[in-house]
Design an enzyme around this catalytic site. Structure first.
Site, PDB file in Angstrom:
ATOM      1  N   PRO A  92       0.789  -1.232   0.000  1.00 34.61           N
ATOM      2  CA  PRO A  92       0.000   0.000   0.000  1.00 34.61           C
ATOM      3  C   PRO A  92       0.824   1.287   0.000  1.00 34.61           C
ATOM      4  CG  PRO A  92      -0.884  -1.543   1.593  1.00 34.61           C
ATOM      5  CD  PRO A  92       0.364  -2.173   1.043  1.00 34.61           C
ATOM      6  N   ASN A  93       0.370   2.219  -0.805  1.00 33.63           N
ATOM      7  CA  ASN A  93       0.899   3.588  -0.888  1.00 33.63           C
ATOM      8  C   ASN A  93       2.249   3.711  -1.594  1.00 33.63           C
ATOM      9  OD1 ASN A  93      -1.289   4.927   0.530  1.00 33.63           O
ATOM     10  ND2 ASN A  93      -0.582   3.821   2.323  1.00 33.63           N
ATOM     11  N   TYR A 112      10.963   9.251   1.876  1.00 37.92           N
ATOM     12  CA  TYR A 112      11.062   8.195   0.854  1.00 37.92           C
ATOM     13  C   TYR A 112      11.813   8.627  -0.399  1.00 37.92           C
ATOM     14  CZ  TYR A 112       7.629   5.929   3.834  1.00 37.92           C
ATOM     15  OH  TYR A 112       6.994   5.356   4.904  1.00 37.92           O
ATOM     16  N   ASN A 135       8.211  -5.415  -0.268  1.00 33.17           N
ATOM     17  CA  ASN A 135       8.052  -4.254   0.600  1.00 33.17           C
ATOM     18  C   ASN A 135       6.570  -4.170   0.926  1.00 33.17           C
ATOM     19  OD1 ASN A 135       7.765  -1.845   1.915  1.00 33.17           O
ATOM     20  ND2 ASN A 135       9.085  -0.671   0.536  1.00 33.17           N
ATOM     21  N   ALA A 161       2.863  -0.411   5.041  1.00 34.21           N
ATOM     22  CA  ALA A 161       2.395  -0.443   6.432  1.00 34.21           C
ATOM     23  C   ALA A 161       1.898  -1.827   6.853  1.00 34.21           C
ATOM     24  CB  ALA A 161       1.299   0.597   6.635  1.00 34.21           C
ATOM     25  N   HIS A 180      12.706  -2.304   2.931  1.00 36.05           N
ATOM     26  CA  HIS A 180      12.080  -1.017   3.263  1.00 36.05           C
ATOM     27  C   HIS A 180      12.993   0.106   2.803  1.00 36.05           C
ATOM     28  CE1 HIS A 180       9.029  -3.017   5.592  1.00 36.05           C
ATOM     29  NE2 HIS A 180       9.986  -3.795   6.054  1.00 36.05           N
TER      30      HIS A 180
END
Ligand code: DQA
Length: 143
Positions: free
Chosen positions: A8-9, A21, A73, A76, A99
């Site tokens: 997600p994201n 990031y 990855n 969350a 990550h």
């Protein structure tokens, strides 16, 4: 072939909290993955989903799809997805958890990964290069 899964994201990379990031977009990351794959002589397939169930299905099917390892990855989901933990454990391929950010330098809830115990290892905080190192490791492990 190596399967790289993004949770997600991560599709928002480049626009999402760039101070954490970085400014590399998701599309640019995917281009890098492809370039690294050809440099290393291995096919790299990259998939992103905001949905836990979709990630579970990709993990379940990876072996029959012909992949030899996975880079994951989970975003969350790292911190609470027992479904992803079980999915990694339910299949035979080696998984490296990656990550972009250093989980241990951020909020305390990020310092715990529920998926990491099922992974071969974890790379955290090396930015996009973490994916390259994970691919190199999987290649060495499975050749
Ligand atoms: C992340 C770290 C997670 O805590 C966060 O929820 C993400 C990205 C990383 O790549 O640093 O979405 O997995």
């Amino acid at each position: 072939m190596i399967l790289v899964l993004h949770g997600p994201n991560l599709n928002l990379l480049g626009r999402r909290e760039p101070e954490i990031y970085g400014t590399l977009t998701f599309e640019e990351l995917e281009e890098k993955l492809e370039t690294w794959g050809s440099e290393l002589g291995i096919g790299v397939v990259s998939r992103q989903s905001n949905h836990e169930g979709q990630l579970v299905e990709w993990i379940q099917r990876a072996e029959e799809e012909g992949f030899r390892g996975m880079v994951l990855n989970p975003g969350a989901l790292t911190h609470y997805s027992y479904a992803l933990l079980d999915a990694i454990r339910a299949q035979p391929l080696p998984v490296v958890e990656v990550h972009l950010s250093n989980l241990y330098a951020r909020e305390p809830f990020r310092a715990h990964s529920v998926t990491a115990p099922a992974a071969r290892g974890v790379i955290s905080g090396l930015g996009p290069l973490g994916y390259r190192y994970a691919i190199e490791y999987l290649l060495a492990l499975t050749s």
